[in-house]
Scaffold this active site. Structure first.
Site, mmCIF file in Angstrom:
data_model
loop_
_atom_site.group_PDB
_atom_site.id
_atom_site.type_symbol
_atom_site.label_atom_id
_atom_site.label_comp_id
_atom_site.label_asym_id
_atom_site.label_seq_id
_atom_site.Cartn_x
_atom_site.Cartn_y
_atom_site.Cartn_z
ATOM 1 N N ARG A 60 0.815 -1.221 0.000
ATOM 2 C CA ARG A 60 0.000 0.000 0.000
ATOM 3 C C ARG A 60 0.848 1.270 0.000
ATOM 4 O O ARG A 60 0.421 2.303 -0.503
ATOM 5 C CB ARG A 60 -0.895 0.017 1.237
ATOM 6 C CG ARG A 60 -2.003 -1.020 1.222
ATOM 7 C CD ARG A 60 -2.811 -0.933 2.506
ATOM 8 N NE ARG A 60 -3.969 -1.821 2.494
ATOM 9 C CZ ARG A 60 -4.788 -1.970 3.524
ATOM 10 N NH1 ARG A 60 -4.584 -1.290 4.638
ATOM 11 N NH2 ARG A 60 -5.814 -2.795 3.441
ATOM 12 N N HIS A 99 1.460 -24.696 4.825
ATOM 13 C CA HIS A 99 2.889 -24.842 5.111
ATOM 14 C C HIS A 99 3.221 -26.118 5.875
ATOM 15 O O HIS A 99 4.352 -26.592 5.833
ATOM 16 C CB HIS A 99 3.408 -23.616 5.879
ATOM 17 C CG HIS A 99 2.939 -23.525 7.296
ATOM 18 N ND1 HIS A 99 1.797 -22.842 7.657
ATOM 19 C CD2 HIS A 99 3.454 -24.030 8.440
ATOM 20 C CE1 HIS A 99 1.640 -22.936 8.963
ATOM 21 N NE2 HIS A 99 2.625 -23.641 9.463
ATOM 22 N N GLU A 140 0.670 -25.581 20.519
ATOM 23 C CA GLU A 140 1.423 -24.337 20.420
ATOM 24 C C GLU A 140 1.616 -23.748 21.810
ATOM 25 O O GLU A 140 0.681 -23.714 22.610
ATOM 26 C CB GLU A 140 0.686 -23.323 19.540
ATOM 27 C CG GLU A 140 0.487 -23.786 18.107
ATOM 28 C CD GLU A 140 -0.231 -22.733 17.284
ATOM 29 O OE1 GLU A 140 0.457 -21.945 16.617
ATOM 30 O OE2 GLU A 140 -1.467 -22.687 17.333
ATOM 31 N N LYS A 171 6.794 -29.607 5.528
ATOM 32 C CA LYS A 171 7.710 -30.116 6.548
ATOM 33 C C LYS A 171 8.203 -31.512 6.174
ATOM 34 O O LYS A 171 7.471 -32.323 5.623
ATOM 35 C CB LYS A 171 7.025 -30.118 7.913
ATOM 36 C CG LYS A 171 6.680 -28.704 8.393
ATOM 37 C CD LYS A 171 6.014 -28.716 9.745
ATOM 38 C CE LYS A 171 5.674 -27.288 10.177
ATOM 39 N NZ LYS A 171 6.882 -26.471 10.383
ATOM 40 N N LYS A 197 -3.633 -19.977 3.342
ATOM 41 C CA LYS A 197 -4.790 -20.353 4.145
ATOM 42 C C LYS A 197 -5.218 -19.151 4.988
ATOM 43 O O LYS A 197 -4.407 -18.261 5.219
ATOM 44 C CB LYS A 197 -4.462 -21.546 5.038
ATOM 45 C CG LYS A 197 -3.631 -21.186 6.282
ATOM 46 C CD LYS A 197 -3.602 -22.337 7.245
ATOM 47 C CE LYS A 197 -2.899 -21.949 8.527
ATOM 48 N NZ LYS A 197 -3.686 -21.159 9.465
ATOM 49 N N HIS A 207 -4.421 -28.033 8.383
ATOM 50 C CA HIS A 207 -3.253 -28.786 8.817
ATOM 51 C C HIS A 207 -3.597 -30.205 9.268
ATOM 52 O O HIS A 207 -3.038 -31.185 8.767
ATOM 53 C CB HIS A 207 -2.561 -28.068 9.982
ATOM 54 C CG HIS A 207 -2.075 -26.700 9.650
ATOM 55 N ND1 HIS A 207 -1.698 -26.319 8.385
ATOM 56 C CD2 HIS A 207 -1.887 -25.604 10.429
ATOM 57 C CE1 HIS A 207 -1.302 -25.059 8.400
ATOM 58 N NE2 HIS A 207 -1.418 -24.609 9.632
#
Length: 537
Positions: free
Chosen positions: A74, A218, A256, A222, A188, A280
């Site tokens: 922007r 992502h 997490e 892995k 996503k 995922h």
């Protein structure tokens, strides 16, 4: 000895990444000449993931000397040089780049450009076309390949893809071999619900061919996720046991340690189910449960994943109360520091119903998996960051060890595929404890042990970051690790009933778990109904 950079003409072989269909075949020395156009160029994803991945690809000599990247943002006052300076600073702070080689950076910096403009404004695309014409002027027409990376909020996906089509920047190519190629990479989440995902798919596929659209997840980049199929189908010791007769249950965990941090507004709209389950975790389930594909090509692999997703028994209003659990983290200790609960985070409603933790039991109604529960869980502010797939085998049918006085049950064998951190595979099994006492006591002492494989220990280096793998795949046109339109919709069909039920039935009270713990007691009760318990690292 001076390290050779791509500009000096190194010709190294591209390492095999996720290109299942080409491993063992002739590999290209480098990816095609192309220009990467990043919408959202000054955003967090670009700084933390995309540019570290591009730097690593440059360091490994995997991108073409004719490669270029055009950032679109922007800020109209941003220049090529100020944008380069910001990306250089981002590399210095990156956890994925150990140190920045100045020669490699200078090689990459010369190929970095910027164009200011609002991505939802049609006039911005004239400026993008003009910049691309400058950047690609020295390339022959057939080498002016481009891919457009949408590192932007989902709310602006629709206007961007419409403008990419109407501007002619991404013409529809029905032939995957057509040159120059044009591709679109979408982050996503792909849709907010089944209805919105179907609508977005319909729009995208009305403008572009399926082979031009790369829906990125992502997790699929892995190493351990890629290795699931190799582990299963390249090793004859596992596949004969990979079914309902020998497997008791499967646990898929994505824990997490971080909270929602400064993303409270986003998380209130998404929640853990949209953020982790629909993409995922469903991808990990599909790779774990799929049938052997006839070949390791993108469509063959994705065909089998879709079959699995379509075989998953849908949750219903009657089954959800006993098959799924939601919760929010409350205040607790993380590494000795007191952290606030979810409802006290910035931009989170004090009476929020958004779950930060969810666990669910799914069943796959097909010949291989009938009766085998698949448990999924994911949460924020948990005791440790880790993701894994744990395949628990049936316990031995007869316990002959231990004699009359022994009561310890043998633990079932567990095959664990660690996705993060310390990517690798471990197998738990029972062994005899050393000693000669068996002659006196008339029973053996048995104990569980782990046989462990770690990528870093076996190969002397850590696994390639996911975005490095995935960006290279986009450049070479390898789609195995990207989700197809029918795959996205099949996953949403599984998750949508759960989201709707929870939105229509408020939790009163909302179950909680202390930050730094392993989730709510309700989750432990869910899995205990089948005589199992959650694994912890």
């Amino acid at each position: 000895m001076t390290r050779q950079t791509p500009a000096l003409g190194a010709t190294t072989r591209a390492r095999p990444t996720s290109q299942f269909g080409t491993i063992g075949q002739q590999q290209p020395e480098r990816a095609d000449p192309c220009t990467m156009v990043i919408f959202g160029a000054t955003g967090d994803l670009t700084k933390r993931k995309l540019f570290p991945a591009l730097y690593s690809l440059a360091a490994e000599h995997l991108i073409s000397p004719s490669f270029a990247v055009l950032g679109v943002g922007r800020d109209a006052s941003e220049t090529d040089q100020t944008f380069r300076d910001k990306m250089r600073a981002a590399l210095a702070e990156s956890e994925e780049v150990k140190s920045v080689d100045e020669e490699i950076w200078q090689w990459l910096a010369q190929r970095i450009f910027y164009s200011g403009g609002e991505a939802t404004d049609e006039s911005a695309y004239d400026a993008i076309k003009a910049r691309l014409a400058e950047i690609e002027a020295a390339r022959p027409e057939e080498a002016r390949n481009r891919f457009f990376y949408l590192a932007v909020p989902p709310s602006v996906f629709e206007p961007i893809v419409r403008h990419l089509s109407s501007s002619g920047l991404v013409p529809r190519h029905n032939d995957p071999q057509e040159r120059p190629w044009a591709r679109v990479v979408v982050e996503k989440p792909f849709g907010h619900s089944l209805e919105t995902a179907c609508s977005l798919n319909a729009l995208v596929l009305s403008l572009f061919a399926e082979h031009q659209v790369y829906r990125i997840d992502h997790f699929l980049g892995k190493e351990t996720v890629q290795n699931i199929l190799v582990l299963r189908f390249a090793n004859s010791i596992f596949e004969p046991l990979w079914n309902r007769r020998w497997i008791s249950h499967v646990q898929i965990t994505a824990a997490e340690a971080v909270g929602v941090e400064a993303r409270g507004k986003y998380y209130e709209e998404a929640g853990v189910v949209r953020d982790m389950f629909q993409n995922h975790l469903m991808q990990l389930l599909a790779l774990t449960a799929m049938e052997p594909p006839p070949s390791m090509t993108a469509d063959a692999v994705r065909d089998e994943k879709v079959k699995v997703l379509k075989s998953i028994r849908w949750l219903t209003p009657e089954s959800i109360p006993t098959s799924a659990v939601r919760a929010q983290y409350s205040a607790g200790l993380m590494k000795g520091n007191l952290v606030s609960g979810y409802r006290q985070e910035p931009d989170v409603a004090p009476d929020s119903q958004t779950p930060t933790y969810a666990a669910a039991r799914f069943h796959i109604d097909n010949w291989r998996w009938k009766g085998v529960p698949f448990y999924m869980r994911s949460g924020k502010r948990m005791a440790k960051r880790y993701s894994e797939i744990a395949v628990t085998f049936q316990s031995p049918p007869h316990l002959m060890f231990g004699g009359d006085g022994a009561h310890r049950e043998l633990q079932p064998n567990v095959l664990v595929m660690r996705v993060q951190p310390n990517e690798g595979v471990s197998l738990n099994f029972e062994v005899k404890v050393p000693g000669a006492a068996v002659a006196l006591t008339q029973h053996l002492e048995v104990a569980p042990v782990d046989m462990d494989f770690s990528y870093s220990e076996a190969f002397g280096e850590t696994a390639a970051p996911a975005y490095e793998t995935l960006l290279l795949d986009v450049m070479i046109g390898e789609m195995t690790l990207f989700t197809r339109s029918d795959e996205v919709e099949a996953a949403w069909k599984i998750i949508d009933p759960l989201l709707k039920y929870w939105e229509e039935h408020a939790a009163n009270p909302m179950p909680t778990y202390a930050a730094g713990g392993w989730g709510p007691a309700e989750s432990d009760r869910l899995i205990s109904l089948d005589g199992a318990r959650w694994r912890t690292p």
